[in-house]
Write a protein that holds these residues in place. Sequence first.
Motif, mmCIF file in Angstrom:
data_model
loop_
_atom_site.group_PDB
_atom_site.id
_atom_site.type_symbol
_atom_site.label_atom_id
_atom_site.label_comp_id
_atom_site.label_asym_id
_atom_site.label_seq_id
_atom_site.Cartn_x
_atom_site.Cartn_y
_atom_site.Cartn_z
ATOM 1 N N GLY A 61 0.785 -1.230 0.000
ATOM 2 C CA GLY A 61 0.000 0.000 0.000
ATOM 3 C C GLY A 61 0.814 1.275 0.000
ATOM 4 O O GLY A 61 0.339 2.310 0.458
ATOM 5 N N VAL A 62 2.043 1.223 -0.510
ATOM 6 C CA VAL A 62 2.877 2.433 -0.523
ATOM 7 C C VAL A 62 2.890 3.107 -1.906
ATOM 8 O O VAL A 62 3.537 4.142 -2.084
ATOM 9 N N GLY A 63 2.196 2.497 -2.871
ATOM 10 C CA GLY A 63 2.130 3.109 -4.203
ATOM 11 C C GLY A 63 3.024 2.456 -5.246
ATOM 12 O O GLY A 63 3.298 3.058 -6.290
ATOM 13 N N LYS A 64 3.442 1.214 -4.995
ATOM 14 C CA LYS A 64 4.269 0.518 -6.001
ATOM 15 C C LYS A 64 3.513 0.346 -7.317
ATOM 16 O O LYS A 64 4.003 0.744 -8.382
ATOM 17 N N THR A 65 2.345 -0.265 -7.229
ATOM 18 C CA THR A 65 1.601 -0.562 -8.454
ATOM 19 C C THR A 65 1.180 0.723 -9.158
ATOM 20 O O THR A 65 1.305 0.845 -10.380
ATOM 21 N N THR A 66 0.705 1.687 -8.378
ATOM 22 C CA THR A 66 0.277 2.958 -8.954
ATOM 23 C C THR A 66 1.439 3.624 -9.683
ATOM 24 O O THR A 66 1.287 4.164 -10.784
ATOM 25 N N MET A 103 1.703 9.538 -2.211
ATOM 26 C CA MET A 103 0.493 9.784 -1.404
ATOM 27 C C MET A 103 0.721 10.909 -0.407
ATOM 28 O O MET A 103 0.306 10.830 0.751
ATOM 29 N N PRO A 109 1.371 13.587 -5.106
ATOM 30 C CA PRO A 109 0.399 13.988 -4.080
ATOM 31 C C PRO A 109 -0.663 12.915 -3.862
ATOM 32 O O PRO A 109 -0.901 12.089 -4.752
ATOM 33 N N ASN A 120 -4.174 12.003 -4.243
ATOM 34 C CA ASN A 120 -5.041 12.585 -5.264
ATOM 35 C C ASN A 120 -6.173 11.602 -5.579
ATOM 36 O O ASN A 120 -5.911 10.444 -5.910
HETATM 37 P P1 ADP Z 1 1.207 -1.082 -3.463
HETATM 38 O O1 ADP Z 1 1.322 -1.566 -4.879
HETATM 39 O O2 ADP Z 1 2.494 -0.592 -2.904
HETATM 40 O O3 ADP Z 1 0.549 -2.084 -2.571
HETATM 41 P P2 ADP Z 1 -0.814 0.700 -4.542
HETATM 42 O O4 ADP Z 1 -0.151 1.407 -5.659
HETATM 43 O O5 ADP Z 1 -1.724 -0.440 -4.914
HETATM 44 O O6 ADP Z 1 0.252 0.215 -3.475
HETATM 45 O O7 ADP Z 1 -1.609 1.785 -3.693
HETATM 46 C C1 ADP Z 1 -2.409 1.411 -2.585
HETATM 47 C C2 ADP Z 1 -3.780 2.104 -2.691
HETATM 48 O O8 ADP Z 1 -3.629 3.499 -2.626
HETATM 49 C C3 ADP Z 1 -4.499 1.811 -3.993
HETATM 50 O O9 ADP Z 1 -5.879 1.730 -3.740
HETATM 51 C C4 ADP Z 1 -4.189 3.028 -4.844
HETATM 52 O O10 ADP Z 1 -5.200 3.287 -5.817
HETATM 53 C C5 ADP Z 1 -4.127 4.122 -3.801
HETATM 54 N N1 ADP Z 1 -3.186 5.181 -4.171
HETATM 55 C C6 ADP Z 1 -1.902 5.023 -4.564
HETATM 56 N N2 ADP Z 1 -1.301 6.211 -4.774
HETATM 57 C C7 ADP Z 1 -2.241 7.156 -4.512
HETATM 58 C C8 ADP Z 1 -2.242 8.592 -4.526
HETATM 59 N N3 ADP Z 1 -1.144 9.290 -4.875
HETATM 60 N N4 ADP Z 1 -3.389 9.226 -4.186
HETATM 61 C C9 ADP Z 1 -4.489 8.528 -3.824
HETATM 62 N N5 ADP Z 1 -4.561 7.190 -3.778
HETATM 63 C C10 ADP Z 1 -3.444 6.497 -4.115
#
Ligand code: ADP
Length: 252
Positions: free
Chosen positions: A13-18, A184, A213, A215
Motif C-alpha cells: 500500500g505504498v504506491g508501487k503498483t500505482t 500519497m 500527491p 489525489n
Molecule cells: P502497493 O502496490 O504498494 O501495494 P498501490 O499502488 O496499490 O500500493 O496503492 C495502494 C492504494 O492506494 C491503492 O488503492 C491506490 O489506488 C491508492 N493510491 C496510490 N497512490 C495514490 C495517490 N497518490 N493518491 C491517492 N490514492 C493512491
Amino acid sequence: MSTIYAIANHKGGVGKTTTAVNMAACVADAGHRTLLVDLDPQCNATVALGVSKHTRPTVYSCLSGELTLDAAAVPTAIDGLAIVPSTPDLAGANVELPRLPGSETRLRDALGAVAEQYDYTFLDCPPSLGPLTVNALVAADRVMVPVQTEYFALEGLAGLLDTLGLIQRELNPRLVVGGMILTMHDGRTRLAQDVEREVREHFPDLVFDTVIPRNVRIGEAPSFGLPVTRHDPVCAGAIAYTALAKEVAARG
Ligand code: ADP
Ligand code: MG
C-alpha cells in the motif's frame, strides 16, 4: 538502450503498483516502447490497465520456463505499452520457485533478449522480499522504491537498502538503486512535511524532486482500467506522474 526498472518495497500500500502503471504509461506516451510485468498475485497492475486477471498466458508460464515474456505480453489501451499479466495462481510461485533450478534468475532468463524490444521495462513487485521480488531485483538494472509520507515511512527503509546491497553483491552487480519516490503526499499535514524532510535528510541523493500527491483521481483511475493520465490528464496526480517520468528518464 533498454532499461529494466523494478518497483519494490516490502511494505504494501505504498504506491508501487500505482507508480509502475502510471510511470509506464507516461513513458509510453513520450514515445518509448514500454513493457510492464505484473509480478504480484493480486494482479492490481493487470486490472489497473484494463486487462482481466483471467487472461492466459501469464507471467507464471514465463517463470516456469514455458514461454518468453513477449509470448505472454498483451497490448493495452495506451499505444506503445504492453503488459505481461499476473494471475492469482502466482501465489504458488512463492513455494515452487525456490525448488526450481536457477530459481533466482528465472525472470531474467525469460526476459533475455526480449527486453531489447522495449526501451523501458517496469517490474511491479509484490509487497514482500520473497522469491518473486528477488527475481525482479536480479533481472533489473535499477530499483525504484516508493515511500509513503506517513508515520513509519523510514521504518524498514534502511533494512530494505541493506537487502538491496546484498542482492547487488551476491546476485546482480548491475543493480543500481535508482531512487526513492515520495507517494500519497498530503502537503497540508505537518506529519507529511516532517516525513518528507526526514527522508530527504537521510537519503539526500536518492529521493526524487517530484513528489506524488495524494489525489482522488489517482485512486479511482484503476476502476476505469486506465492510468491517471488518461482518466484525468489535467489533475494534479497526472501532472506529477508525468513530471516523475521525465525526472526518471533524465536521471537515466
Ligand atoms: P502497493 O502496490 O504498494 O501495494 P498501490 O499502488 O496499490 O500500493 O496503492 C495502494 C492504494 O492506494 C491503492 O488503492 C491506490 O489506488 C491508492 N493510491 C496510490 N497512490 C495514490 C495517490 N497518490 N493518491 C491517492 N490514492 C493512491
Ligand atoms: Mg501493488
